[in-house]
Design a protein around this motif. Structure first.
Motif, short mmCIF file in Angstrom:
data_model
loop_
_atom_site.label_atom_id
_atom_site.label_comp_id
_atom_site.label_asym_id
_atom_site.label_seq_id
_atom_site.Cartn_x
_atom_site.Cartn_y
_atom_site.Cartn_z
N MET A 33 1.14 -1.14 -0.24
CA MET A 33 -0.31 -0.14 0.17
C MET A 33 0.43 1.52 0.11
O MET A 33 2.12 1.55 0.45
N PHE A 34 0.39 2.15 -0.71
CA PHE A 34 1.33 3.75 -0.88
C PHE A 34 0.59 4.80 0.34
O PHE A 34 -0.97 4.55 0.02
N HIS A 35 1.09 5.60 -0.17
CA HIS A 35 0.86 7.03 -0.08
C HIS A 35 -0.01 7.08 1.25
O HIS A 35 -0.44 6.48 2.81
N GLU A 36 -1.42 8.19 1.08
CA GLU A 36 -2.76 7.69 2.22
C GLU A 36 -3.45 6.43 2.66
O GLU A 36 -3.32 6.09 4.05
N ASP A 37 -3.04 5.56 1.80
CA ASP A 37 -3.77 4.03 2.39
C ASP A 37 -3.02 3.40 2.96
O ASP A 37 -2.93 3.14 4.10
N ALA A 38 -1.39 3.68 2.84
CA ALA A 38 -0.37 2.81 3.64
C ALA A 38 -0.05 3.82 5.09
O ALA A 38 -0.10 3.16 5.96
N LYS A 39 -0.50 5.45 5.23
CA LYS A 39 -1.02 5.59 6.80
C LYS A 39 -1.36 5.14 7.26
O LYS A 39 -2.18 4.62 8.37
N LEU A 40 -3.13 5.36 7.20
CA LEU A 40 -4.48 4.87 7.01
C LEU A 40 -4.10 2.81 7.70
O LEU A 40 -4.22 2.69 8.88
N VAL A 41 -3.81 2.31 6.87
CA VAL A 41 -3.36 0.46 7.07
C VAL A 41 -2.40 0.21 8.28
O VAL A 41 -3.02 -0.07 9.41
N GLU A 44 -4.46 1.75 11.20
CA GLU A 44 -5.12 0.58 11.53
C GLU A 44 -4.39 -1.03 12.15
O GLU A 44 -5.33 -1.44 13.08
N LEU A 45 -4.09 -1.29 11.26
CA LEU A 45 -3.22 -2.90 11.76
C LEU A 45 -1.55 -2.84 12.66
O LEU A 45 -1.01 -3.64 12.80
N ASP A 46 -1.48 -1.60 13.43
CA ASP A 46 0.19 -1.51 13.75
C ASP A 46 0.74 -2.06 12.59
O ASP A 46 1.71 -2.93 13.70
N LEU A 47 0.91 -1.83 11.87
CA LEU A 47 2.31 -2.26 10.83
C LEU A 47 3.19 -0.86 10.92
O LEU A 47 3.10 0.65 10.53
N THR A 48 4.61 -1.73 10.39
CA THR A 48 5.84 -0.38 10.41
C THR A 48 5.46 0.23 8.93
O THR A 48 5.39 -0.44 7.58
N LEU A 49 5.05 1.51 8.82
CA LEU A 49 5.65 2.38 7.84
C LEU A 49 7.05 2.79 6.97
O LEU A 49 8.05 2.82 8.28
#
Length: 866
Positions: A33-41, A44-49
């Motif tokens: 996922m990239f950009h805003e989707d990446a920030k959101l996910v 929400e899922l506590d993943l490393t950005l």
């Protein structure tokens, strides 16, 4: 876009097609996922950005995060549960063969109502998506569970009454997602009901999806059966079904041929229950904990298959109105109750059956793997045993279901011959085709597993043909396979060999035969994987061709499972077969509450009779203290009626049930603070609803109407409601009315059909014992002070309450409170007792040693002595 890489341009093109969805973009073994989707996910899922643009300034970097594709279901499920939609963008060509950028496309959009993966679904519960069409004259409803292929449709007249019926049906099916036409989107209260009462995601489907001509074409094209049940000129249900199909085609982008049977139903087929009645009667979950344990479903559900579990829930949600259909079910249950050995054998056979409904759904959908096909074959393999056990049964329903169990022997044989016993998780890695099914696969597997033997054979033949004794076949990563010949024998090397490498003591060559064998060995793995996948797809197509038969067999097996479950509950709990007819009589002898009797730990449940009709026993006014069992008794009557109308046996010595078209309840008190409504306002809204919609064939359960306002106002409302319900010209329906307004007992004798009942109780000095028995006549008193004492109200408060009550009963005013004791005269005994109680409540006696127990006892005695 010009400054973006080709891959990011492709990403944004896909994102533009579904801007309201989180885009899972396939890159190798990950969904990125990239950009805003990446920030959101990431949040929400506590993943490393992270980012790939570490050489750029922080503000110009592209944020990204990803999840492994093989474990993506769990991440998608968590996003769906939070209310998001996920668009899956897959690689549509082999990266190894791609020239330049790999082609990608969105293969489906996962939404709350279109989940197909078993990891995201509750096994014993349907997952419905619905569509609602609202026109000027009609309301249309269509519901579909794409995991099983079930489709239901109905229509209602436009207006307030039709909207009430629509909301009741939505409450019955409890969809997780709703696609609304423009008219439905604007309908007052509908979206609020879906979101707040049902926790259902709402999608504005617009008006284009629901056009009459387009919808009719889609419905005719999709459904192979059930269209003949649609009334001539039916518009609402057809437009709702067409709108739903349009949405499913757009989001799923795959074969939906398992959705082939439309089940249209009318208001006269099932008992109608509003959401309040479902909740207060606790049909499928408890009112407080929202758990299955403690509900009617918990008592009756002894099903062994996931299909049966879903159907049991469906039967509870949709009680029948036809005495003939109810009798068919009852006779089947009776046969299984009488033959306990066959019932137990059926349960054992059903226990090993897989979820055929959802398996064939995944097969047709295209998401099934080798394990799914193997499970499908195994499930079909259990059907002959079930069919054999049912042969010779008297019940017409069991005989019909027996004939509907088609185990498809040719298909089972094909799956058994084609697939290994335990197929791998992925269908693209080989290892799923059984030896002997395909000569080509067997040959390639022989090359893979016996490559060294083939090389040894080539080496032996070459030695014999050339006379070179000092040679061997070897391998390295640079040149691959080669023939190594000692320099002393290079003069024997044939002309066709090509020299590849020179070492100190030898020369290395390749021959045409070795080159061909090398290609065979090195390419065998890729070839066998591709071939097995092709064979798997062919298998899947052959299973798809049998989807209709498999669905019919699954439906029959589910019904058999539910009938066995009802028979097991009847035999285990001592239920009787009720007489269900079209009369207006409800006569129950020694009835019991099906749930309360199961959870009682101490003592036996006290059974009670009930007799109601539309003549002299129309309205029962029930008085008595709180905690005595009035609400339990009224719920018990409603549940027995409902159980009878699903075809179940009931907890009673005997019962005669005249079919009831609706059950209304007004039990308990709850504030709707979010809507700015008080307890009393909620109560009055529910009373208004039932008085408007009840008919002479309905059953009303009313508990303490009017208690949320002043005494006189409440009593006036309660009396007016009783008069309305008992008036045959206005309503005249069977009513159980519990109240603390003893003045209402005067209505017996004044209004025909009204009779008084009460809960028997015995009083000993200041204590009261509830006998839990319903007797004729009104209660002589409410025992409110005694109930307060039982509930643990402090003694001084109870004593003061008695003083006030005695004075009020004598007709005097409220006596003045006793003068407070001086501060220095506070009772040390009271303080000590309070301290002892606190310490005892905090002590776990199971953890005390004998010495600790003695020390604690001495300490408590010291506290009591001050």
């Amino acid at each position: 876009m010009a400054d973006l890489t080709p891959m990011m341009q492709q990403y944004f093109q896909m994102k533009e097609r579904h801007p309201d969805s989180i885009l899972f973009f396939r890159l190798g073994d990950f969904y990125e996922m990239f950009h805003e989707d990446a920030k959101l996910v990431s949040k929400e899922l506590d993943l490393t950005l992270t980012t790939r643009d570490r050489n750029k300034p922080p503000e110009e970097r592209t944020p990204m995060c990803g999840v492994p594709y093989h474990s993506s279901d769990g991440y998608i499920a968590r996003l769906i549960a939070k209310g998001y939609k996920v668009a899956i963008c897959e690689q549509t060509e082999d990266p190894a063969q791609a020239k330049g950028l790999v082609d990608r496309d969105i293969i489906r959009v996962v939404t709350p109502g279109t989940v197909i993966s078993s990891a995201m679904l509750e096994e014993g519960k349907n997952n419905f998506i619905c569509s609602v069409f609202a026109g000027p004259e009609v309301l249309g409803l269509c519901l579909c569970d794409i995991s099983t292929g079930e489709v239901f449709a109905a229509s209602f007249p436009a207006g307030e009454e039709g909207l009430d019926h629509l909301c009741n049906e939505l409450g019955r099916f409890s969809p997780t997602e709703a696609v609304l036409s423009s008219g439905a989107w604007k309908t007052e209260g509908l979206r609020r009901f879906l979101k707040e009462r049902l926790d259902c995601a709402c999608e504005n489907g617009g008006e284009g999806r629901f056009r009459a001509d387009t919808a009719a074409d889609l419905v005719k094209k999709q459904f192979k059966s059930g269209l003949d049940t649609l009334p001539p000129g039916e518009e609402g249900a057809v437009r709702a079904a067409g709108g739903l199909l349009s949405y499913l085609y757009e989001t799923q982008k795959t074969d939906l041929s398992h959705i082939s049977r439309l089940q249209y139903y009318t208001a006269g087929q099932f008992m109608e229950l509003d959401l309040t009645a479902r909740q207060t009667l606790e049909l499928t979950e408890t009112l407080r904990g929202k758990e299955k344990k403690g509900s009617l479903l918990w008592v009756l559900d002894r099903t062994k298959t996931a299909m049966g579990g879903r159907l049991m829930r469906g039967w509870l949600e949709r009680p029948l109105l036809s005495p003939v259909q109810i009798a068919r079910r009852q006779q089947a249950v009776a046969d299984l109750v009488e033959d306990s050995i066959t019932r137990e054998e059926l349960c054992l056979a059903l226990k090993e059956m897989t979820d055929l409904e959802r398996l064939i759904g995944r097969v047709v959908y295209g998401s099934a793997g080798g394990r799914d096909l193997a499970a499908l074959g195994a499930g079909l393999g259990r059907l002959p045993r079930v069919r054999a056990l049912l042969e010779g049964k008297r019940s017409a329903l069991l005989q019909s279901l027996c004939q509907g169990l088609d185990d498809l022997p040719p298909l089972r044989d094909l799956l058994s011959r084609a697939l290994v016993d335990e197929p791998p998780f992925s269908v693209r890695e080989g290892g799923l085709i059984r030896a002997g099914y395909s000569p080509e696969v067997d040959e390639l597997n022989h090359v893979i597993h016996h490559g060294s033997d083939l090389l040894a054979g080539l080496e032996a033949r070459t030695k014999e043909q050339t006379g070179i004794k000092n040679m061997k076949v070897g391998y390295n990563k640079i040149f691959g396979y080669y023939i190594e010949v000692a320099k002393s024998q290079t003069n024997l090397v044939p002309e066709g060999w090509v020299r590849k490498q020179t070492t100190v003591n030898s020369e290395r060559y390749i021959s045409q035969e070795l080159k061909e064998l090398e290609h065979t060995i090195l390419s065998a793995q890729d070839k066998v994987v591709a071939l097995e996948y092709q064979l798997f797809r062919e298998l899947r197509e052959q299973v798809c061709a049998c989807s209709a038969q498999i669905q019919r067999s699954a439906a029959a097996a589910a019904q058999i499972d539910v009938l066995c479950s009802l028979a097991g509950a009847a035999a285990g709990n001592g239920y009787c077969m009720p007489q269900v007819d079209a009369s207006d009589t409800v006569c129950i002898v020694e009835g019991r509450h099906p749930v309360v009797e199961k959870v009682l730990k101490d003592g036996l449940f006290v059974p009670n009779d009930a007799h109601m009709d539309c003549g002299g026993d129309l309205c029962a006014i029930i008085t008595g203290p709180n905690m005595a069992g009035k609400s339990t008794y009224m719920r018990q009557v409603a549940l027995i009626v409902l159980m009878a109308q699903i075809g179940s046996f009931v907890p009673a010595r005997s019962a005669r049930i005249g079919v009831v078209d609706r059950v209304f309840t007004r039990i308990g008190a709850s504030d709707d603070l979010s809507a700015g409504q008080s307890t009393f306002m909620v109560e009055m809204a529910e009373v208004a609803n039932l008085l408007k919609n009840a008919t002479a064939r309905s059953l009303l359960i009313l508990d303490e109407i009017g208690r949320g306002t002043s005494t006189y106002d409440g009593m006036a409302i309660a009396r007016a409601v009783v008069e309305h319900c008992a008036d045959k010209k206005r309503l005249g329906c069977k009513t159980l009315f519990a109240t603390h307004y003893h003045e209402l007992t005067a209505l017996e004798g004044e209004i025909p059909g009204v009779k008084n009942y009460s809960i028997a109780a015995k009083k000993r000095k200041d204590d009261v014992i509830f006998l839990r028995k319903i007797v004729r006549g009104g209660a002589d008193q409410s025992y409110g002070v005694e109930v307060a004492k039982l509930a643990g109200v402090p003694d001084r408060v109870v004593r003061r309450a008695r003083e006030i009550l005695e004075e009020l009963e004598r007709g005097g005013g409220v006596p003045a409170p006793a003068a407070p004791a001086p501060a220095e005269q506070v009772s040390l005994g009271d303080m000590g007792a309070e301290t002892v109680l606190k310490k005892l409540r905090m002590t776990d006696v199971n953890l005390l040693s004998p010495l600790e127990a003695l020390n604690l006892l001495a300490e408590l005695k010291q506290n009591l002595n001050g």
